[in-house]
Scaffold this active site. Sequence first.
Site, PDB file in Angstrom:
ATOM      1  N   LYS A 102       0.791  -1.227   0.000  1.00  0.00           N
ATOM      2  CA  LYS A 102       0.000   0.000   0.000  1.00  0.00           C
ATOM      3  C   LYS A 102       0.832   1.290   0.000  1.00  0.00           C
ATOM      4  O   LYS A 102       0.357   2.339  -0.446  1.00  0.00           O
ATOM      5  CB  LYS A 102      -0.945   0.009   1.202  1.00  0.00           C
ATOM      6  CG  LYS A 102      -2.104  -0.963   1.100  1.00  0.00           C
ATOM      7  CD  LYS A 102      -3.087  -0.546   0.027  1.00  0.00           C
ATOM      8  CE  LYS A 102      -4.347  -1.384   0.077  1.00  0.00           C
ATOM      9  NZ  LYS A 102      -5.364  -0.930  -0.899  1.00  0.00           N
ATOM     10  N   SER A 144       0.398 -10.149  -0.777  1.00  0.00           N
ATOM     11  CA  SER A 144       0.180  -8.705  -0.707  1.00  0.00           C
ATOM     12  C   SER A 144       0.394  -8.079   0.661  1.00  0.00           C
ATOM     13  O   SER A 144       0.551  -6.866   0.770  1.00  0.00           O
ATOM     14  CB  SER A 144      -1.233  -8.374  -1.181  1.00  0.00           C
ATOM     15  OG  SER A 144      -2.193  -9.055  -0.390  1.00  0.00           O
TER      16      SER A 144
END
Length: 408
Positions: free
Chosen positions: A52, A302
């Site tokens: 992110k 992720s």
Amino acid sequence: MTDFQTAARAATVAMRDVFPATPLLRNAHLSDRFDADIWLKREDLSPVRSYKLRGAFNAMRKRPEVPLYVCASAGNHAQGVAFMCRHFGVNGVIFMPVTTPQQKIQKTRMFGGDAVEIRLTGDYFDDTLRAAQTYCAETKGYFLSPFDDEDVIEGQASVAVEIEEQLGRLPDHIIIPVGGGGLSAGAISYFGNGTQYSFVEPLGGACLRAALKAGRPVKLDKVNTFADGAAVGQIGARTFARLRDVGLANALTIPEDRLCTTMLDMLNVEGIVLEPAGALAVDALKDLGQSIRGRTVVCVTSGGNFDFERLPEVKERAQRFSGVKKYFILRLPQRPGALKDFLGLLGPEDDIARFEYLKKSARNFGSVLIGIETTDAANFATFFAKLDTNGFTYQDITDDEVLAQFLI
């Protein structure tokens, strides 16, 4: 080379002044298991343990004039924004639900330092989001979306840039977790038609699949927040514009309980700590089977922001999915020796994990909540057959969501 590819590469180069590329590592265990060349793109090893910060970095570097950034997040986006606010020396106000675990609040505060203010608002994320957007309008700050922003999408595409550089070519197949679609939109915009895609969502938050069926972004009636890093109620408009043609066959959904089996496997076998959303791509290998045999496959792990206080829940879910742990309600006769008779039916590999009387005032029968663990799911068939033969009345509630919610 397209304009987007050029911009994504430029963003990737700029990132090297802030953090190194995350590793792309071949995994021998998974490669042998699936008879393929399996690589893991380890976004769980970024400075904030998720990808992110890439989108946050790219959006902020393009807007040096913005004095205040505002976001709403209960997890990885908040940490990425906080990290980059501190790096660029700008102020940020991060809205988080009141129910956000302290571990996530503390990490966000640690990454942002004096550059960020955390405001706990609302019991549910929708309430938090509204509060953040209202505040943003009042202060004329810049609302930084976790996914539905062109610069964020471009920043997330740096994952694809690094994969191509590290592998030396495009993979035959790439597996990407989907929440709001920022990472997926970035990857497909960079790789184009040069690789095969699988986009993976948690079953309780399959907003991409819902959008593909409807032909437009739609809001899910209900979202299961267990895989919180990918539990999004509606895919972004900008991200879906890039994903609308991927096809339902390439949009996979993973039951949250099955996801737990992969989390435990990666932890116990590989020593890799993945959050639920971070394990989605690896878990999807089970569904791809023969289609990836002999091919070079990249799974994007992720995120690795996992609170170990959740480990008992993950183990519980994995055991229930694997069929080695069950819960049932037993009507136990209120007579001497009844409990002994019941215990005598257990096999050598069966273990009572829970035993609780639900009704203690019954005169003839008592209802008992029982949890049993075993080493092989097939053992339950033998056990239940013994219960039937000996006249015991019972109800298996393992998969009853309503009863399980209140009793288990």
